[in-house]
Design an enzyme around this catalytic site. Structure first.
Site, short mmCIF file in Angstrom:
data_model
loop_
_atom_site.label_atom_id
_atom_site.label_comp_id
_atom_site.label_asym_id
_atom_site.label_seq_id
_atom_site.Cartn_x
_atom_site.Cartn_y
_atom_site.Cartn_z
N HIS A 53 -4.02 90.40 127.23
CA HIS A 53 -4.44 89.48 128.08
C HIS A 53 -3.30 88.31 128.17
O HIS A 53 -2.86 87.96 129.16
CB HIS A 53 -5.76 88.72 127.61
N ASP B 154 21.12 85.84 151.65
CA ASP B 154 20.84 86.71 150.65
C ASP B 154 20.99 85.81 149.22
O ASP B 154 21.50 84.81 149.47
CB ASP B 154 21.07 88.06 150.69
N TRP C 8 -0.36 87.07 121.24
CA TRP C 8 0.83 86.74 122.37
C TRP C 8 2.07 86.20 121.36
O TRP C 8 3.17 86.53 122.20
CB TRP C 8 0.24 86.27 123.44
N SER D 151 15.07 91.40 132.17
CA SER D 151 14.91 91.07 133.75
C SER D 151 14.82 89.73 133.90
O SER D 151 15.79 89.34 135.13
CB SER D 151 13.38 91.71 134.09
N SER D 152 14.14 88.78 133.31
CA SER D 152 14.16 87.42 133.57
C SER D 152 15.81 86.75 133.46
O SER D 152 16.17 86.12 134.37
CB SER D 152 13.33 86.62 132.50
N HIS E 293 7.82 77.12 123.75
CA HIS E 293 7.39 75.70 124.77
C HIS E 293 8.05 75.68 125.82
O HIS E 293 7.48 75.47 126.98
CB HIS E 293 7.48 74.32 123.86
N GLU F 87 9.00 77.86 127.60
CA GLU F 87 8.31 79.01 128.43
C GLU F 87 7.16 78.42 129.05
O GLU F 87 7.04 78.54 130.45
CB GLU F 87 7.90 80.20 127.35
N TYR G 133 6.94 75.36 130.43
CA TYR G 133 7.27 74.77 131.54
C TYR G 133 8.07 75.57 132.39
O TYR G 133 7.75 75.39 133.81
CB TYR G 133 8.30 73.69 131.25
N SER H 90 4.37 70.66 145.81
CA SER H 90 5.47 69.61 146.39
C SER H 90 5.69 69.98 147.69
O SER H 90 6.35 69.11 148.62
CB SER H 90 6.52 69.31 145.27
N HIS I 82 5.45 71.29 117.84
CA HIS I 82 4.01 70.96 118.05
C HIS I 82 2.90 72.09 118.03
O HIS I 82 1.77 71.61 117.97
CB HIS I 82 3.85 69.88 119.21
N HIS I 83 3.37 73.33 117.99
CA HIS I 83 2.64 74.51 117.85
C HIS I 83 2.57 74.81 116.22
O HIS I 83 1.62 75.71 115.96
CB HIS I 83 3.00 75.66 118.63
N THR J 257 5.73 63.76 133.52
CA THR J 257 4.73 64.66 134.38
C THR J 257 3.77 63.62 135.11
O THR J 257 3.41 64.02 136.19
CB THR J 257 3.80 65.39 133.16
N LYS K 80 5.08 62.51 138.26
CA LYS K 80 4.73 63.52 139.25
C LYS K 80 3.49 63.53 139.87
O LYS K 80 3.06 63.50 141.07
CB LYS K 80 4.88 64.98 138.65
N ARG L 105 -10.38 80.27 117.76
CA ARG L 105 -10.11 81.37 118.57
C ARG L 105 -9.68 82.34 117.83
O ARG L 105 -9.54 82.80 116.63
CB ARG L 105 -8.62 80.88 119.46
#
Ligand code: HEA
Ligand code: HEA
Ligand code: CUA
Ligand SMILES: [Cu+2]
Lengths: 228, 107, 424, 638
Positions: D80, D109, D144, D174-175, D258, D260, D262, D273, D307-308, D333, D336, D455
């Protein structure tokens, strides 16, 4: 690398408008190099993090005696590596000359130019030299790896083995790609001759990649081989 | 457009140092490398706390020289400078941070 | 019309929130593992920080949501409404809402850093050291000071700092007693510590502990119980636990239910869970009285109905025979019982005073005869991935990829149960 | 790099208009069609991930449930998370990168159209590769973020983790390929006058994201490569017996992890926006600050990863530093959030479906952001980490943020992509069910977490105070299923039956609205010269943009580039008629992608000691890949 792909097919279309006046391929290769910085940063960091944490030898800079009393001397072979480092530096020198040669195509030789000036004009020569030196470097690495394995250090032996072979192996792989890339350029040069802005750019981005692989080695040589 | 981009290239080509300068640079790089290896074989130097820092500085110098002249970043478009220096800074910072986190470096 | 919807939805949402908050704050009963207690110095300082975060969080939340809802309501497009003013920005405003959050964050950051250094300081002198070792999927507790080794149930005296030294034998785990304070991970090849001091007036009580770092199949089943007891009770307990197992010729125990049976709340096919059985506190040593166990620390894990055992046999169980079967049946391959020279292995939980424990199987089941018998017969059927071998003859064993042939019969298992019961 | 060329250049016809069969999709190099492929594929994977979530929630509905086994559950939450992050949200963003960036910057293009096709095919094949195993109960089951040593061969003997390692490795390629492509595109293919500070905000946020990708993916590539070596070649990177340090994986992963997150949110920020100004009939409030804050968020994002790891015992100093860095991110943030509100302030707010989703993002993301700040205080986080409070946090930012923003984008740009509107009524149902459903699902998780529920547990005991919250969450999920089903129906049906939309159904300000819907293969018959941030409002309602600086059309640029002042293009031709050179359709990227994936598959056979097979498959794949690459490189683009 594929980035260079679409571009290659593009050499003929040099009439494309771009915002910066720069060629897409050159922007892509620099972005790619930026990304590579982070790749090698991770590899180098890992090597340094595990430095001195191996439970068993052989160790890079210090002697190790195993349970059976077998003695393993410090495994790094500085003289050989210094030589290969020099070879790679030299290849970078050859590479810039190759680019210069392509850029000076069509610019008439000054009268009474010496052999050195004339030699500088041969792109094929310098491409060949670069590729040859690159191959020599790989030869050194192959020798180093086999020597280590014979002395009892494989990628499975300890943390040092795993990190060392992976880091230098990654770099070696980059050199290999570079050599193949150079050879295909050399082949193009022999078949249709490299000249004009399009080809200068082709050689330029190859050179950028090649020099980057060189600077990475400059870092590796100091951080892995010299500092303790 | 063609002429312009071509012009850009030519211009770059002229701004570039010529073969002689490349040779000088190569010599400098070689010399620094020689010094590095030489230092490696002087136990007294290796022992000193300045050994690692000075070696790292020397390699940093080599790194910079190659990037600026052989990769002609010094003479090239600013976009390339950004594309390279930005990531480089983050990469360096990450290495240093990690070394502190794993106590391989400490205050 | 969409505005109408929004107006309708907002109260509904608020109602839900209110209801939840109510439920959350309505004390121990509904929240037996709450993290908002002041039972120790650790969770007291953490909760102080939490209140601060909650306060500012709520303020920011309210400000933002109110501003948002007001704006979209006030400036919704409507006939005769004012045309949009073409404002492109406003430096003063933007500085304001850069600075204010910055200030709030400072107000949060300062006490945060204070608390970090306070809670991570080395444990005060005279702390009780407890070496915690994580295993897939159970807990080992060792008291160097008393030479006590036990599993899944840890006793600490109130008023004295307990300093947990955390290590793991295999993968990562995390040690957490929500009501005592924050958690710490157990990291392979590293040693972590976590200390806190239960309040003196806490009284004798039992608390749930969990593993909170994902550690494989039975991560969910890696639980333990923490008992805060009076110093003298602790002394008595420790002294007794330190002793080798008592001789087992005492009659096997089938004590009367101490707490009323709990019916299983579960959709899956299960047999009703029998009543909690009181481990008989042998004259010598203190054991937390089963009668005083709060509901929520008593496991209600259902036992798979497919796992059959002839409970009638339990009555005939004989401890002496049981000891033999214990050795023949291969139990000693993993389990240590001090006082039994044959049982030395520390692969599995130490069973020296097994009978004095309230739970088994990593705090997953009650420690009563019927459950124990089934556990011995086929632990894997009761706990996913459990590393304990299947010993019941005829049971399917994942290791053998077939039924167990050389194992224990139900009768023999009943004997082993009797033997383990005698380990007070 | 099929950007602007002289109309005089010999025209190659692109097969597009004549041919819309399956083959034309397989060989397409048109950024719009590739974007469409991304959109459909990613939506499919979103349903897969959501379906997994539905099973998870059903298992957790009541205590001691036996709906799925522990092993299945562990595969479900791992897949998931992996699916939602790598196969749903990132590619959904990529769909918009592909479709919109060239349109917004006035290009024909992307810089490397074939590389673009390659990225898509690698994504598709990688997605299939990592998803199929769950049908055979051998899906990845390490979570994950696959913490070592649980993922090392010693503790995970099955093939499960192998699929994960190789799958993520493939997806990373790919990315990365796509990121280099978009960086080049944005730097180099902007229409005349489109200075960086005139780019639409979506393009800006995408630009930032591409840098996050090229800097964040290498560390995980390396971390995964180590794991790959450990699993297939017996190295020691995470082998605890050799003294390995499990924190190595954690640090390398989160150095990626992290940034990631964002990568997952900034495109959504970009999309809203675009939506908010359009439906407030006002320009974005504080454009420059919005740009800088986006850059700031991306940059700070590289300094907060640990922080993780507040519970792993990094020491007080490290905890403090990472705590402060993390809190800092709240500032840009917040800017924004407030600028968005200020954008609507004193505007004419129209509550269209996209606008509703955009507003919901502001409301919901704020909640997730605040719980994020609660995490950022290490002592407090010790009570929160690895509990459902974290699950609540990241679903508020991911579902309440990324997904809300992406839905806003889908409803907003669907007319541009298909020429037809999505049904408004169904859209409203989707929105409200989604909005209520997500709060019912994720809000209670704050409580179950703080009330002590960890969890990644496949079950929990009765009487722990978790029951009510889990029951609510599960019912909320069922609402989300209904909501999503309505959306799927609407999305599919409107393709044929939606009401026709013109060039500019919403009154947008940026270039994509100046061309027909759906845009012709060549996008712009004549490249416009941009003279302000809101070219279309300049054209249609100049007083709106009177307040900002303009540059007047520059004759030289116009002659150099054959650009023309911004205008609306109404009739559509084929590229052939206009003599615009288009990249030729080709299957080579697919071939290269395919043989690359085959090469990776070869490794799988090593674990079952079929060395010969492994070697042949890998070498075969590699050979095919190189051959394909060679053909690709040597065949002309146009
Ligand atoms: C879209 C993805 C996304 C985003 C944008 C964020 C944003 C943030 N996240 Fe989150 N995070 C995740 C996705 C995301 N996160 C995921 C997936 C995980 C779990 C991974 C796992 O374990 O599986 C996680 C976990 C996670 C943790 C680890 C928790 C733990 O495991 O113990 C922490 C800790 O600091 C954290 C913090 C933050 C912070 C401070 C922000 C900030 O960027 C938020 C900033 C925004 C605001 C604060 C709101 C708006 C601001 C204002 C209105 C201004 C005023 C506000 C204040 C003064 C407070 N996140
Ligand atoms: C963007 C990312 C994203 C998104 C959108 C979601 C969406 C959802 N997530 Fe989750 N989630 C994560 C990212 C995400 N998640 C991550 C990273 C983790 C951590 C994993 C880990 O710990 O390793 C996680 C973990 C996680 C958990 C914790 C598992 C555990 O720790 O044990 C839970 C539990 O409830 C959960 C629930 C949900 C639910 C109910 C949704 C819902 O919002 C889903 C909504 C979508 C649907 C409901 C789809 C409906 C469609 C169908 C069902 C098909 C119908 C068919 C047709 C219409 C044709 N998620
Ligand atoms: Cu042990 Cu989870
Ligand atoms: Cu984070």
């Amino acid at each position: 690398m594929s980035a260079h792909a679409d571009g290659a097919a593009h050499a003929e279309h040099h009439t494309h408008y771009t915002t910066t006046g720069l060629d897409n391929r050159k922007i892509a290769i620099w972005a790619f190099i930026g990304s590579e910085c982070m790749l090698f940063a991770s590899l180098i960091a890992t090597y340094l993090i595990y430095k001195g944490k191996s439970l068993v030898g052989p160790y890079p800079h210090t002697e190790y005696i195993d349970a059976a009393g077998k003695v393993f001397k410090p495994i790094l072979d500085i003289p050989v590596t210094s030589a290969s480092t020099f070879v790679l530096l030299a290849s970078s020198f050859a590479m810039v000359l190759a680019l210069q040669a392509v850029q000076l195509k069509g610019v008439p030789l000054p009268s009474g130019a010496g052999w050195w000036t004339r030699a500088q004009r041969s792109s094929q020569l310098w491409l060949a030299v670069t590729a040859a030196l690159g191959t020599t470097f790989l030869g050194f690495q192959a020798y180093e790896f086999t020597a280590f394995v014979n002395e009892g250090l494989t990628i499975k032996t300890n943390l040092f083995g795993s990190t060392f072979f992976t880091l230098t192996g990654f770099h070696g792989a980059h050199v290999t790609v570079g050599v193949l890339w150079l050879m295909s350029l050399l082949w193009v040069d022999r078949t249709r001759g490299l000249a004009g802005p399009g080809d200068e750019l082709l050689v330029d981005i190859t050179a950028l990649y090649w020099h980057f692989v060189d600077v990475v080695w400059i870092a590796i040589f100091t951080l892995v081989y010299l500092i303790q | 457009m063609a002429h312009e981009s071509a012009h850009v290239d030519k211009h770059a080509a002229h701004a570039h140092p010529n073969g002689a300068t490349y040779l000088k640079i190569f010599v400098i790089l070689t010399l620094i490398t020689v010094v590095e290896v030489w230092a490696y074989y002087i136990p007294a130097l290796v022992a000193s706390p300045l050994f690692n820092p000075s070696l790292i500085i020397m390699s940093a110098v080599k790194f910079a020289i190659v990037v600026m002249f052989y990769m002609h970043l010094k003479y090239d478009h600013k976009i390339f400078k950004m594309l390279f220096s930005g990531p480089l800074v983050i990469a360096m910072a990450t290495i240093v941070a990690l070394l502190f986190l794993f106590r391989q470096l400490s205050f | 019309m969409s505005m109408l919807r929004l107006r309708k939805a907002a109260p509904a949402l608020l109602a839900a929130v209110a209801l939840l908050t109510l439920n959350a704050c309505s004390g121990m009963e509904s929240a037996p593992n709450s993290t908002f207690n002041h039972t120790t110095d650790l969770n007291t300082s953490i909760d102080g920080l939490w209140d601060l975060l909650l306060l500012w969080g709520t303020i920011v939340f309210v400000v933002v949501e109110v501003a948002l809802i007001f704006t979209i309501y006030r400036f919704r497009k409507r006939p005769g409404g004012a045309p949009a003013k073409q404002i492109h920005g406003n430096v003063a405003l933007e500085i304001t809402w850069t600075v204010i959050p910055a200030v709030i964050l400072v107000l949060i950051a300062v006490p945060t850093v204070k608390t970090i250094f306070q809670t991570q300081a080395p444990a005060p002198a005279g702390a009780l050291t407890i070496e915690v070792t994580g295993h897939q999927w159970w807990w080992e507790f060792h008291y160097p000071e008393y030479g006590v080794t036990t599993a899944n149930e840890v006793y600490i005296p109130v008023g004295r700092t307990a300093n947990f030294v955390l290590r793991t034998k295999d993968v990562l785990h995390s040690f957490w007693v929500p009501q005592m304070g924050g958690k710490r991970d157990l990291i392979t090849n590293r040693t972590n510590t976590l200390w806190f001091t239960p309040r003196v007036d806490l009284g004798t009580n039992a608390w749930n502990g969990f593993c909170t770092e994902y550690c494989g199949s039975s991560h969910a089943n890696m639980k333990f119980r923490l008992f805060t007891v009076q110093p003298d009770e602790f002394a008595s307990w420790a002294a007794h636990q330190a002793r080798p197992a008592l001789p087992h010729d005492t009659a096997t125990s089938t004590a009367a239910p101490a707490v009323p049976p709990v019916t299983v709340a579960s959709a899956s096919a299960t047999m009703p869970v029998p009543a909690m059985q009181a481990p008989e506190a042998s004259a010598a040593g203190y054991v937390f009285p089963a009668a005083n166990l709060p509901e929520h620390v008593i496991p209600q894990t259902p036992i798979p109905a497919s796992l059959k055992f002839d409970d009638a046999l339990l009555a005939q169980g004989d401890a002496k025979r049981g000891e033999t079967s214990f050795m023949m049946g291969g139990c000693i391959g993993c389990h240590a019982i001090s006082g039994n020279p044959m049982a030395m292995s520390n692969v599995g939980p130490n069973l020296t005073h097994f009978a004095s424990r309230h739970t088994l199987g990593g705090g997953l089941f009650r420690n009563d005869d019927t459950t124990l018998a089934r556990w011995i017969k086929n632990a894997r059927a009761m706990k996913p991935g459990a590393l304990m071998l299947v010993v019941g003859i005829g049971e399917y064993s994942p290791d053998l990829k077939g039924p167990v042939t050389a194992g224990l019969t139900d009768a023999q298992i009943a004997d082993v149960v009797a033997y383990l019961r005698s380990l007070k | 790099m099929a950007s602007i060329a002289h109309p005089t250049t010999a025209a190659h016809a692109s097969a597009e208009n004549e041919n819309t069969g399956i083959w034309s999709w397989i060989t397409t190099v048109d950024h719009k069609r590739i974007g469409t492929l991304y959109l459909w594929t990613a939506l499919f994977f979103f349903l897969v991930g959501g379906f997994e979530a539905t099973l998870i929630r059903t298992q957790l509905m009541k205590p001691n449930m036996g709906f799925v086994s522990a092993e299945t559950y562990n595969q479900l939450f791992t897949m998931h998370g992996t699916t939602m992050v790598f196969l749903a949200v990132m590619p959904l963003s990529a769909a918009f990168f592909n479709y919109l960036i060239p349109l917004q910057i006035g290009a024909r293009d992307v810089a490397f159209p074939r590389l673009n096709a390659f990225s898509y095919w690698v994504y598709l094949l990688g997605g299939i590769f990592i998803t199929l195993p769950i049908l055979f109960q051998v899906a990845p089951d390490g979570g994950w973020f696959g913490y070592a040593p649980l993922t090392t061969p010693r503790f995970s003997t099955g093939p499960n983790i192998d699929f994960w390692v190789l799958g993520l490795q493939i997806l990373g390629i790919s990315s990365l390929a796509a990121a280099f492509n978009f960086i080049t595109t944005i730097v180099n293919l902007r229409a005349p006058g489109m200075s960086l500070m005139r780019m639409p905000m979506f393009t800006w946020m995408s630009f930032v994201v591409q840098f996050l990708i090229i800097l964040a993916f290498p560390p995980i590539t390396v971390a995964l490569f180590f794991l790959l070596m450990d699993r297939f070649f017996g190295t020691n990177f995470y082998a605890i017996a050799a003294g390995a340090d499990p924190l190595l994986w954690q640090h390398l992963f989160w150095v990626f992890g992290h940034p990631e997150v964002y990568i997952l949110i900034l495109p959504a920020f970009g999309l809203v926006s675009e939506v908010l100004p359009t439906f407030s009939k006002k320009p974005l409030f504080g454009y420059n600050v919005m740009v800088y804050s986006g850059i700031m968020i991306g940059f700070l994002g590289f300094g907060v990863w640990a922080h993780h790891m507040f519970a792993v015992g990094m020491g007080a100093v490290a905890d403090s530093i990472f705590s402060l860095m993390t809190m800092l991110i709240a500032i840009p943030t917040g800017v924004k959030i407030f600028n968005w509100i200020a954008t609507m302030w004193s505007g004419e707010v129209r509550f269209t479906v996209p606008m509703k989703f955009a507003i919901a993002l502001i409301a919901m993301f704020t909640i997730g952001g605040i719980s994020g700040v609660m995490h950022s205080s290490p002592p407090a986080d010790l009570q929160q980490t690895d509990t459902y409070f974290v699950v609540a946090h990241f679903h508020y930012v991911l579902f309440g943020g990324s997904i809300m923003g992406i839905f806003a984008g889908i409803y907003f740009y669907y007319p541009k992509m298909t020429g037809r509107h999505l049904n408004e009524t169904q859209g409203n149902w989707h929105f409200w069910l989604n909005f209520i459903g997500m709060n019912l699902t994720f809000f209670p998780m704050h409580f179950s977490g703080l009330m002590g529920m960890s969890r990644r547990i496949y079950t929990y005991d009765a009487g722990q105070g978790f029951d009510l919250f889990n029951m609510m969450a599960t019912y909320g999920t069922y609402l989300l299923v209904v909501a999503t089903a309505i959306f799927v129906w609407n999305f599919v049906r409107s393709h044929k039956h939606g009401e026709i939309a013109g060039n500019d159904p919403w009154g947008g300000a940026t270039l994509e609205w100046s061309i027909p819907s759906p845009p012709p293969e060549y996008n712009f018959a004549q490249i416009p010269e941009v003279t302000s941030r809101y070219p279309l409002w300049d054209l249609k309602d100049p007083k709106m943009t009177a307040g900002i600086d303009h540059s007047h059309a520059d004759a030289k640029v116009i002659t150099d580039t054959h650009a023309v002042p911004v205008h609306e293009e109404t009739q559509r031709h084929t590229a052939k008629e206009l003599g615009i050179p288009m990249p030729l359709p080709t299957a080579k990227p697919l071939f290269v992608a395919f043989s690359m994936v085959v090469m990776f598959c070869g490794l799988l056979f090593l674990r079952i000691d079929m060395f010969a097979v492994a070697l042949t498959v890998m070498l075969g794949g590699a050979a095919a890949m190189i051959a394909g690459l060679y053909l690709w490189l040597t065949s002309p683009l146009e």
